[in-house]
Scaffold this active site. Structure first.
Site, PDB file in Angstrom:
ATOM      1  N   ASP A 270       0.643  -1.303   0.223  1.00  0.00           N
ATOM      2  CA  ASP A 270      -0.093   0.170  -0.170  1.00  0.00           C
ATOM      3  C   ASP A 270       1.165   1.246  -0.284  1.00  0.00           C
ATOM      4  O   ASP A 270       2.482   1.174   0.327  1.00  0.00           O
ATOM      5  CB  ASP A 270      -1.089  -0.031   0.969  1.00  0.00           C
ATOM      6  CG  ASP A 270      -1.950   1.103   0.974  1.00  0.00           C
ATOM      7  OD1 ASP A 270      -1.943   1.610   0.522  1.00  0.00           O
ATOM      8  OD2 ASP A 270      -3.140   1.100   1.452  1.00  0.00           O
TER       9      ASP A 270
HETATM   10  C1  NOJ Z   1      -3.672   4.401   0.180  1.00  0.00           C
HETATM   11  C2  NOJ Z   1      -5.195   3.146   0.349  1.00  0.00           C
HETATM   12  O1  NOJ Z   1      -4.536   2.303   1.597  1.00  0.00           O
HETATM   13  C3  NOJ Z   1      -5.210   1.914  -1.066  1.00  0.00           C
HETATM   14  O2  NOJ Z   1      -6.771   1.097  -0.514  1.00  0.00           O
HETATM   15  C4  NOJ Z   1      -5.539   2.153  -2.298  1.00  0.00           C
HETATM   16  O3  NOJ Z   1      -5.677   1.941  -3.687  1.00  0.00           O
HETATM   17  C5  NOJ Z   1      -3.612   3.489  -2.438  1.00  0.00           C
HETATM   18  N1  NOJ Z   1      -4.012   4.198  -1.472  1.00  0.00           N
HETATM   19  C6  NOJ Z   1      -3.634   3.757  -3.759  1.00  0.00           C
HETATM   20  O4  NOJ Z   1      -4.821   4.862  -3.582  1.00  0.00           O
END
Ligand code: NOJ
Length: 716
Positions: A270
């Site tokens: 993430d």
């Molecule tokens: C953080 C989020 O937790 C995740 O779900 C998302 O896909 C990513 N950012 C990318 O935007």
């Protein structure tokens, strides 16, 4: 990895420099005007494996510019024509519950209990997103959650592992299809692996405490569903479990995800989760972060450049092996081959049937909405009724689209007022505010045949980093319901909520109540379909609706307490809390219809089967007659729950193990068949080993998790 790409991947690997290999593991976000040149330079050097097509960690909460296909084609052209080995770039975006056409938030879609519709929705989503350069979306989000205060509960599938796995399969199939290499399909990403939904107190990004027994039985099944359905990518979660950050955990990322669940695809971290290891206090430097994450099993580094900055020296000083780098690169390349990037790297937009997607979205929205109360058959309303539409969501558009929505358009989202006006021959007067001194809205309420209250929570109160300490609608809205009630008129509450809010007072005051969620582009049309009976409600709750936030956590699939105080099931509730009643207000699986269904007796093909025969594929088969004895053709979700009475570990009092949504015409009867096999009757031991144990099981079949209709089977 599919065999037929192995040769091509090996021959590419043989030509790539270490730096270029590391570049494949690097995922920067879309550049802004300020850093575009520097970004293109990285592409030219082969140092951009993938691009996150947005800006910022919580992209779903922030407005993003629309996608320029030309720009992404330009990035691709640079990679193919100017980088050392011409490897195409993989473009990923958070297309969570819709692209141009927005579908209901995932928790709402889950409430449809309709896997075909979910698959169809994600098929449309893939078609629209692929038309705008997207190869890969970061969905399905499969974080089981017991805490409605968590803002991200709206992105998931609620409190049930089985329902989560059914939805996971439908989403993956809808997005990837049989062959994700087809130009209108995109890669799915099961996230956030694992345990993020257990974040303490519902506070986003906080620690979690999850035992292995709970992990295997509650948190992993949805991921297993996605993997079994062929999900080619997984995103690791920000959180730790009991002090072990997932990003640095070989146990979670390799031993469990790959060795146990059999996942062979690509794991992306993430956003900034790799460099976050330093903040989490397990790494002392960026280099530590990079080596820990890669060695644990993170292949692609989202946004923070830790891999690009550090891996080369880590290989040189022996902290990371070439073999580990190659394995990660192979996974990235393999996904690129699977997604067809080497054959058709550029996006060539095609026409698609927009009107049909809107119809699908409307159908999905109507099936997602849950009718919670309908006293004296207040609903459906006469189309000639004079309606006073009051409340802060009467003319709202953006909130209907929900959080994690980047590409839908507010101006293409009808609001409830204009939709209602177009659907009735009576008058519709409306006041938007909750300002009760507004004489006009009180006058309308007094003169109307019925009051429709458009209530709820704003989209900006839900989603990432948007936890609340009380899961409720604002007091001003409760006061509005009280004032409406004082007019003596009948009240229909329409709740546009993302999360499951505490419901007691709202439900007590309204005569009819529809949980309309944040249901996308066609939310208002779907609400009107239900209000006037053009659709018959068939949504069912994928989460328990509570009386009070003080009762969190409260979920249906709990194990039995040693004393007779199973409050969910109404057993001596006074002994649970002396100061409040801790039973659910509306239980898991609950939802009403305009018609009435009468269930027959449960018939079972055999009351007992030998464990050996179950292992060999024999099944318990249950048949039940479902009579539509009301006045409407309608759908019913017949739900089957099991209770393993005595096992080597305590088992939940009820667990959903099968369901079927069926359409029955009024006056007709349908025979519903549900089966239970080896994979349904067991559970995971804390070691992760799956076991089915001999003994007696209660089988409940009915309309929600509290159904009293039961039979008994034995495994010998
Ligand atoms: C953080 C989020 O937790 C995740 O779900 C998302 O896909 C990513 N950012 C990318 O935007």
């Amino acid at each position: 990895m599919k065999k037929n790409y192995e040769k091509q991947i090996d021959s590419l690997l043989a030509k790539m420099s270490l730096q270029e290999k590391i570049g494949q593991l690097n995922q920067p976000e879309t550049p802004t005007a300020d850093n575009e040149e520097a970004f293109m330079d990285l592409v030219r050097k082969g140092l951009v494996g993938s691009v996150l097509m947005s800006v910022g960690a919580t992209a779903g909460n922030d407005p993003q510019g629309s996608i320029s296909v030309d720009f992404y084609n330009r990035i691709q052209k640079t990679a193919i024509e100017e980088s050392p080995n011409g490897i195409p770039v993989l473009f990923g975006r958070d297309v969570i519950h819709g692209h141009k056409t927005v579908f209901p938030i995932p928790l709402a879609m889950t409430a449809s209990f309709n896997e075909e519709l979910i698959e169809q929705s994600y098929r449309d989503i893939a078609q629209e997103a692929s038309n705008e350069s997207v190869h890969w979306t970061f969905t399905p989000m499969l974080d089981l959650c017991h805490d409605p205060r968590w803002g991200r509960i709206i992105e998931g599938t609620g409190e049930d592992p089985y329902l989560g796995s059914v939805v996971a399969k439908a989403v993956v199939k809808g997005l990837q299809g049989e062959n994700v290499g087809e130009s209108d399909r995109i890669l799915a990403c099961a996230k956030h692996y694992i345990g993020y939904g257990a974040s303490e107190g519902g506070r986003d990004y906080h620690r979690t405490e999850i035992s292995d027994y709970t992990l295997f039985n509650y948190y992993l099944p949805a991921f297993k569903g996605a993997i079994d359905a062929g999900a080619l990518t997984v995103m690791s979660a920000f959180n730790d479990i009991s002090g072990q950050p997932i990003t640095s955990s070989r146990r979670y990322l390799t031993e469990i995800l790959r060795d146990k669940l059999g996942f062979q695809g690509l794991v992306v971290a993430d956003y900034d989760a790799v460099c976050q290891l330093e903040r989490q206090g397990v790494a002392e430097s960026e280099a530590d972060c990079a080596s820990m994450a890669l060695n644990a099993g993170i292949d692609l580094d989202m946004h923070d450049f830790c891999y690009l900055n550090e891996l080369e020296s880590l290989v040189e000083n022996g902290k990371v092996s070439m073999e580990t780098i190659d394995t990660a690169v192979k996974r990235v390349l393999s996904v690129k081959f699977e997604a067809g990037l080497f054959d058709t790297p550029y996006c060539v937009p095609k026409d698609y049937d927009k009107a049909q997607h809107r119809l699908h979205s409307r159908e999905m929205a109507a099936e997602s909405m849950v009718l919670l109360k309908n006293e004296n058959h207040l609903l459906p309303l006469q189309k000639s009724a004079d309606i006073a539409l009051v409340g802060p969501f009467a003319t709202e558009r953006r909130t209907l689209l929900g959080s994690w929505m980047l590409d839908g358009k507010e101006r293409e989202t009808p609001n409830l007022l204009e939709t209602l006006r177009g659907r009735t021959s009576g008058t519709v007067e409306s006041s938007n505010g909750t300002d009760l001194s507004l004489d006009r809205s009180l006058r309308w309420m007094t003169h109307a045949d019925v009051i429709v209250l458009a209530l709820g929570e704003k989209w900006t109160d839900t989603g990432e980093s948007r936890a609340v300490s009380t899961a409720s609608i604002p007091n001003s809205q409760i006061e509005l319901i009280r004032r409406a009630k004082a007019t003596g008129k009948k009240i229909v509450g329409v709740l546009f909520c993302g999360r499951p809010v505490v419901i007691e007072e709202i439900a007590d005051l309204c005569d009819a109540l529809i949980y309309a969620w944040h249901s996308g582009s066609e939310a208002a049309n779907a609400v009107c379909d239900l209000l006037f009976g053009d659709s018959v409600p068939s949504g069912r709750l994928p989460v328990t609706l509570l009386r009070s936030s003080n009762h969190i956590p409260l979920y249906y699939n709990v194990t039995s307490s040693g004393r007779p105080v199973n409050c969910y099931y109404g057993e001596n509730p006074g002994e649970c809390y002396v100061d409040s009643l801790p039973t659910p207000y509306y239980p898991f699986g609950y939802g009403l219809s305009y018609t009435e269904f009468a269930y027959g007796d449960i018939c079972c093909n055999t009351p007992q089967l030998r464990l050996e025969d179950l292992k060999n594929g024999q099944k318990f088969r249950f048949e039940i007659d479902l009579h539509n004895v009301g006045d409407f053709d309608a759908k019913e979700t017949v739900q089957l729950y099991i209770h393993d009475r005595a096992a080597s570990m305590m088992r939940p009092l009820r667990e959903l193990k099968a369901f079927q949504k069926v359409f029955v015409k009024r006056g007709e009867t349908c025979r519903v068949v549900l089966e239970l096999g080896f994979e349904d009757l067991g559970f995971y031991l804390p070691s992760g080993e799956y076991t089915v144990e001999a003994g007696k099981f209660d089988i409940y079949i009915g309309e929600n998790c509290l159904t009293p209709r039961k039979t008994e089977i034995s495994v010998l």
